[in-house]
Enzyme design. Structure first.
Site, short mmCIF file in Angstrom:
data_model
loop_
_atom_site.label_atom_id
_atom_site.label_comp_id
_atom_site.label_asym_id
_atom_site.label_seq_id
_atom_site.Cartn_x
_atom_site.Cartn_y
_atom_site.Cartn_z
N HIS A 17 0.84 -1.21 0.00
CA HIS A 17 0.00 0.00 0.00
C HIS A 17 0.87 1.26 0.00
O HIS A 17 0.57 2.22 -0.72
CB HIS A 17 -0.89 0.05 1.26
N LYS A 41 -18.08 -6.32 8.38
CA LYS A 41 -16.84 -7.11 8.48
C LYS A 41 -16.33 -7.03 9.90
O LYS A 41 -16.64 -6.08 10.62
CB LYS A 41 -15.78 -6.53 7.54
N ARG A 90 -2.07 -6.31 -8.17
CA ARG A 90 -0.90 -7.13 -7.88
C ARG A 90 -0.68 -8.20 -8.92
O ARG A 90 0.44 -8.52 -9.29
CB ARG A 90 -1.05 -7.80 -6.51
N SER A 129 -2.77 -7.78 3.15
CA SER A 129 -3.05 -7.59 4.58
C SER A 129 -3.46 -8.92 5.22
O SER A 129 -3.13 -9.20 6.38
CB SER A 129 -4.16 -6.57 4.78
O1 PNS Z 1 -8.77 -3.01 0.49
P1 PNS Z 1 -10.02 -3.57 -0.11
O2 PNS Z 1 -10.77 -4.40 0.92
O3 PNS Z 1 -9.78 -4.31 -1.38
O4 PNS Z 1 -10.94 -2.28 -0.45
C1 PNS Z 1 -12.22 -2.44 -0.98
C2 PNS Z 1 -12.95 -1.09 -0.98
C3 PNS Z 1 -13.01 -0.53 0.43
C4 PNS Z 1 -12.24 -0.12 -1.87
C5 PNS Z 1 -14.38 -1.32 -1.53
O5 PNS Z 1 -14.95 -2.42 -0.88
C6 PNS Z 1 -15.31 -0.11 -1.34
O6 PNS Z 1 -15.03 0.98 -1.77
N1 PNS Z 1 -16.45 -0.36 -0.72
C7 PNS Z 1 -17.45 0.67 -0.46
C8 PNS Z 1 -18.80 0.21 -0.98
C9 PNS Z 1 -18.91 0.48 -2.47
O7 PNS Z 1 -18.76 1.61 -2.92
N2 PNS Z 1 -19.16 -0.56 -3.27
C10 PNS Z 1 -19.25 -0.37 -4.71
C11 PNS Z 1 -20.33 -1.15 -5.33
S1 PNS Z 1 -19.67 -2.73 -5.80
#
Ligand code: PNS
Length: 162
Positions: A17, A41, A90, A129
């Site tokens: 990150h 979560k 990645r 993570s």
């Molecule tokens: O680090 P991650 O867990 O891959 O991040 C995922 C994240 C937080 C970027 C993503 O889950 C998110 O933005 N969620 C907020 C809800 C949302 O906007 N969902 C979009 C419709 S699929």
């Protein structure tokens, strides 16, 4: 001024990150790294702890701000008047999810939120993570994977020293 949001769980922030944040901070005037507050979560670290870790690890990057958000990314981006989301890629295994996520956000924002992908430095392409949490849960050495401050937080959380 060009602003981009780098959203994520950051549970915890890793060198992968940090690499993305550092490179993005050289591409945009202002980067908002934002931790998703997702009550469905059960993360290892609270949102406050994750924000603190990110602040500690990016203090040297003057155009980087750390924040948190709840709900949809597109709503948060609109609130911040920001039209770019950054995501790291990645490997091919990330691609399906990230493509779906980017296309969904583009569609539900009515074209207002673009996603810019940065490919992860090869040195961190294996790193997540989840892996870090698993190693730390077995009291393993994570000093090559996360910054010193995060190491300390992990050791404290799992009750060991390395
Ligand atoms: O680090 P991650 O867990 O891959 O991040 C995922 C994240 C937080 C970027 C993503 O889950 C998110 O933005 N969620 C907020 C809800 C949302 O906007 N969902 C979009 C419709 S699929």
């Amino acid at each position: 001024m060009s602003t981009a949001i780098y959203p994520g769980s950051f549970d915890p922030v890793t060198y992968g990150h940090i690499d993305i944040i550092t490179r993005a901070s050289g591409m945009f005037d202002h980067i908002i790294v934002s931790v998703l507050n997702n009550p469905s979560k059960s993360p290892l670290f609270t949102v406050e702890e994750r924000v603190t870790m990110l602040k500690e690890c990016t203090a040297h990057l003057k155009n980087v701000e750390i924040d948190s958000f709840s709900g949809l990314l597109v709503d948060y981006a609109r609130e911040k008047n920001c039209h770019i989301a950054i995501r790291g890629l990645r490997a091919m295994t990330d691609f399906d999810y990230e493509l779906h996520f980017a296309q969904t956000n583009f569609t539900i924002s009515k074209g207002d939120l673009e996603t810019v992908f940065l490919t992860t430095d090869l040195a961190y392409s294996f790193l997540s993570s989840t892996t870090v949490r698993e190693i730390a849960s077995f009291h393993g050495d994570v000093s090559e994977l996360v910054p010193k401050y995060v190491c300390k937080c992990l050791y404290k959380k799992f009750g060991y020293e390395n």
